[in-house]
Design a protein around this motif. Structure first.
Motif, PDB file in Angstrom:
ATOM      1  N   THR A 149      31.494 -44.434-117.019  1.00 52.20           N
ATOM      2  CA  THR A 149      32.068 -45.702-117.484  1.00 52.20           C
ATOM      3  C   THR A 149      31.776 -46.883-116.571  1.00 52.20           C
ATOM      4  N   ASN A 150      31.372 -46.600-115.332  1.00 53.04           N
ATOM      5  CA  ASN A 150      31.206 -47.643-114.311  1.00 53.04           C
ATOM      6  C   ASN A 150      32.519 -48.349-113.992  1.00 53.04           C
ATOM      7  N   VAL A 151      33.618 -47.689-114.304  1.00 51.88           N
ATOM      8  CA  VAL A 151      34.955 -48.201-113.998  1.00 51.88           C
ATOM      9  C   VAL A 151      35.685 -47.133-113.196  1.00 51.88           C
ATOM     10  N   THR A 152      36.396 -47.532-112.165  1.00 46.14           N
ATOM     11  CA  THR A 152      37.152 -46.558-111.375  1.00 46.14           C
ATOM     12  C   THR A 152      38.603 -46.987-111.254  1.00 46.14           C
ATOM     13  N   ILE A 153      39.494 -46.007-111.185  1.00 44.69           N
ATOM     14  CA  ILE A 153      40.901 -46.275-110.908  1.00 44.69           C
ATOM     15  C   ILE A 153      41.088 -46.013-109.420  1.00 44.69           C
ATOM     16  N   GLU A 154      41.320 -47.041-108.678  1.00 39.65           N
ATOM     17  CA  GLU A 154      41.445 -46.893-107.231  1.00 39.65           C
ATOM     18  C   GLU A 154      42.722 -46.119-106.881  1.00 39.65           C
ATOM     19  N   PRO A 155      42.695 -45.389-105.771  1.00 38.99           N
ATOM     20  CA  PRO A 155      43.855 -44.583-105.383  1.00 38.99           C
ATOM     21  C   PRO A 155      45.161 -45.360-105.329  1.00 38.99           C
ATOM     22  N   ALA A 156      45.143 -46.577-104.822  1.00 39.16           N
ATOM     23  CA  ALA A 156      46.380 -47.360-104.751  1.00 39.16           C
ATOM     24  C   ALA A 156      46.923 -47.658-106.140  1.00 39.16           C
ATOM     25  N   THR A 157      46.041 -47.880-107.103  1.00 35.89           N
ATOM     26  CA  THR A 157      46.474 -48.138-108.487  1.00 35.89           C
ATOM     27  C   THR A 157      47.065 -46.881-109.094  1.00 35.89           C
ATOM     28  N   VAL A 158      46.455 -45.736-108.813  1.00 33.92           N
ATOM     29  CA  VAL A 158      46.981 -44.464-109.311  1.00 33.92           C
ATOM     30  C   VAL A 158      48.383 -44.215-108.756  1.00 33.92           C
ATOM     31  N   SER A 159      48.558 -44.427-107.468  1.00 33.30           N
ATOM     32  CA  SER A 159      49.872 -44.226-106.860  1.00 33.30           C
ATOM     33  C   SER A 159      50.910 -45.161-107.476  1.00 33.30           C
ATOM     34  N   ARG A 160      50.525 -46.390-107.687  1.00 30.83           N
ATOM     35  CA  ARG A 160      51.449 -47.369-108.277  1.00 30.83           C
ATOM     36  C   ARG A 160      51.859 -46.964-109.684  1.00 30.83           C
ATOM     37  N   LEU A 161      50.893 -46.518-110.489  1.00 29.54           N
ATOM     38  CA  LEU A 161      51.196 -46.099-111.859  1.00 29.54           C
ATOM     39  C   LEU A 161      52.054 -44.839-111.879  1.00 29.54           C
ATOM     40  N   ALA A 162      51.756 -43.897-110.991  1.00 30.35           N
ATOM     41  CA  ALA A 162      52.533 -42.660-110.938  1.00 30.35           C
ATOM     42  C   ALA A 162      54.000 -42.940-110.633  1.00 30.35           C
ATOM     43  N   ARG A 163      54.252 -43.956-109.836  1.00 31.14           N
ATOM     44  CA  ARG A 163      55.626 -44.298-109.481  1.00 31.14           C
ATOM     45  C   ARG A 163      56.316 -45.134-110.556  1.00 31.14           C
ATOM     46  N   ALA A 164      55.538 -45.923-111.277  1.00 30.58           N
ATOM     47  CA  ALA A 164      56.128 -46.822-112.272  1.00 30.58           C
ATOM     48  C   ALA A 164      56.374 -46.146-113.616  1.00 30.58           C
ATOM     49  N   CYS A 165      55.615 -45.087-113.917  1.00 31.98           N
ATOM     50  CA  CYS A 165      55.644 -44.486-115.255  1.00 31.98           C
ATOM     51  C   CYS A 165      55.937 -42.989-115.156  1.00 31.98           C
ATOM     52  N   MET A 178      34.847 -36.547-103.092  1.00 29.99           N
ATOM     53  CA  MET A 178      35.997 -35.829-102.562  1.00 29.99           C
ATOM     54  C   MET A 178      36.933 -36.740-101.762  1.00 29.99           C
ATOM     55  N   THR A 179      36.399 -37.792-101.194  1.00 28.33           N
ATOM     56  CA  THR A 179      37.288 -38.730-100.498  1.00 28.33           C
ATOM     57  C   THR A 179      38.222 -39.394-101.496  1.00 28.33           C
ATOM     58  N   ASN A 180      37.703 -39.739-102.669  1.00 30.17           N
ATOM     59  CA  ASN A 180      38.536 -40.333-103.708  1.00 30.17           C
ATOM     60  C   ASN A 180      39.614 -39.343-104.153  1.00 30.17           C
ATOM     61  N   THR A 181      39.208 -38.086-104.387  1.00 30.22           N
ATOM     62  CA  THR A 181      40.171 -37.057-104.785  1.00 30.22           C
ATOM     63  C   THR A 181      41.236 -36.881-103.719  1.00 30.22           C
ATOM     64  N   GLU A 182      40.803 -36.825-102.471  1.00 33.08           N
ATOM     65  CA  GLU A 182      41.747 -36.644-101.360  1.00 33.08           C
ATOM     66  C   GLU A 182      42.749 -37.794-101.300  1.00 33.08           C
ATOM     67  N   GLU A 183      42.276 -39.003-101.542  1.00 29.43           N
ATOM     68  CA  GLU A 183      43.176 -40.153-101.508  1.00 29.43           C
ATOM     69  C   GLU A 183      44.175 -40.119-102.662  1.00 29.43           C
ATOM     70  N   TYR A 184      43.723 -39.674-103.832  1.00 27.73           N
ATOM     71  CA  TYR A 184      44.683 -39.475-104.932  1.00 27.73           C
ATOM     72  C   TYR A 184      45.792 -38.521-104.488  1.00 27.73           C
ATOM     73  N   LEU A 185      45.368 -37.415-103.879  1.00 28.52           N
ATOM     74  CA  LEU A 185      46.324 -36.401-103.436  1.00 28.52           C
ATOM     75  C   LEU A 185      47.227 -36.929-102.320  1.00 28.52           C
ATOM     76  N   ARG A 186      46.637 -37.596-101.360  1.00 29.37           N
ATOM     77  CA  ARG A 186      47.406 -38.069-100.203  1.00 29.37           C
ATOM     78  C   ARG A 186      48.456 -39.100-100.603  1.00 29.37           C
ATOM     79  N   LEU A 187      48.056 -40.045-101.439  1.00 28.85           N
ATOM     80  CA  LEU A 187      48.956 -41.138-101.783  1.00 28.85           C
ATOM     81  C   LEU A 187      50.044 -40.746-102.780  1.00 28.85           C
TER      82      LEU A 187
END
Length: 305
Positions: A149-165, A178-187
């Motif tokens: 898609t050439n579009v990415t959901i940045e880790p900070a956005t994922v964390s924000r959405l997980a908390r809001a919804c 894997m750094t992106n995956t790790e950041e999803y997991l970490r945050l």
């Protein structure tokens, strides 16, 4: 709230000679995958050519998969998980697809890819997923497939959405980063009781499990369901060496997918195994004779044919 786990193939969509969804073949595929150890099914994902079906075919396909595995359980004695792909370019069209899934019933969650073609800011992506989440009570798994898609959901956005919804329960990461995956997991590690990260790159399933992923949506599980299920099952059993060996066994098939336009290699692999699932819809073309022979060799060495 539903928690995704294990190996969930994004099941291919078989088409007949006229280019319509072949529901008997789809039912056969659903049973084949479950009988060979997968833990759930995910119709109309990227591998399922979601962009190619009408609303009527979408509904009938969802019903077909649901009914084909009704009453079946996976290795852990749980019902087969069902996740429906609901992806489109606009917010309103995604919501419309979700309403169709709600109408069909029987699905544990929906998966929503980032919009295609248009390039969104992170603020726009946040609003996109928040609006979708507010439109339904169904659990939602976000889907990041930046290579497509050439579009990415940045880790900070994922964390924000997980908390809001509260009904956004996870994200599938197909970036291969894997750094992106790790950041999803970490945050989101403090939300693990209700939010999971799912590996979406077949060559990184074992690595993702070690990092903390709850499972994988693996396209190659269509062709090699038992091999891919072994990566998760052996890991779950504490047989980490066996899990890694299963990952190594799978790798040549995933690498071979680069030979053709996705998901043609997956469909050709099934056809070579005797599962008649037809071709991808045009403009995706068949593999060349040489490519088919290379794929045959890979499948033979994997002892799949």
């Amino acid at each position: 709230m539903y928690k995704p786990y294990g190996i969930i193939p994004p099941i291919i969509t078989p088409f007949d000679d006229q280019g319509y969804v072949d529901c008997p073949a789809l039912a056969q595929m659903s049973r084949f995958l479950v009988d060979n150890g997968v833990h759930g099914l995910f119709p109309f994902g990227t591998t399922g050519e979601f962009y190619a079906v009408s609303d009527g075919e979408f509904i009938k396909g969802l019903e077909t998969v649901r009914d084909a595995v009704k009453g079946k359980a996976n290795r852990y004695g749980k019902p087969i998980q069902l996740i429906a792909g609901c992806s489109h370019i606009t917010t309103r069209e995604v919501i419309r697809l979700i309403k169709l899934v709600e109408q069909v019933g029987g699905y544990d969650a929906i998966s929503v890819l980032t919009p295609m073609f248009v390039s969104q800011t992170q603020a726009e992506l946040y609003t996109y997923y928040k609006t979708i989440a507010d439109s339904t009570e169904m659990p939602i798994i976000m889907y990041n497939n930046k290579p497509k898609t050439n579009v990415t959901i940045e880790p900070a956005t994922v964390s924000r959405l997980a908390r809001a919804c509260p009904n956004i329960i996870g994200i599938k990461d197909s970036t291969g980063d894997m750094t992106n995956t790790e950041e999803y997991l970490r945050l989101t590690r403090d939300l693990r009781e209700r939010f999971d990260v799912i590996m979406g790159r077949d060559t990184l399933i074992c690595a993702g499990l070690h990092y903390g992923c709850s499972g994988a949506v693996a396209s190659c599980a269509n062709v090699a369901p038992r091999v891919v299920a072994d990566i998760y099952d052996k890991f779950h059993d504490g047989d980490y060496k066996g899990s890694l060996e299963a990952q190594y066994r799978l790798a040549p098939l995933r690498i071979a997918c680069s030979m053709g336009t996705f998901p043609e290699v997956i469909k050709e692999g099934l056809n070579l195994q005797g599962l008649q699932v037809g071709k991808c819809l045009e403009p995706i073309g068949e593999l060349t004779v040489e490519e088919k022979e290379k794929l045959r060799t890979v499948l033979r060495e994997m002892e799949l044919i």
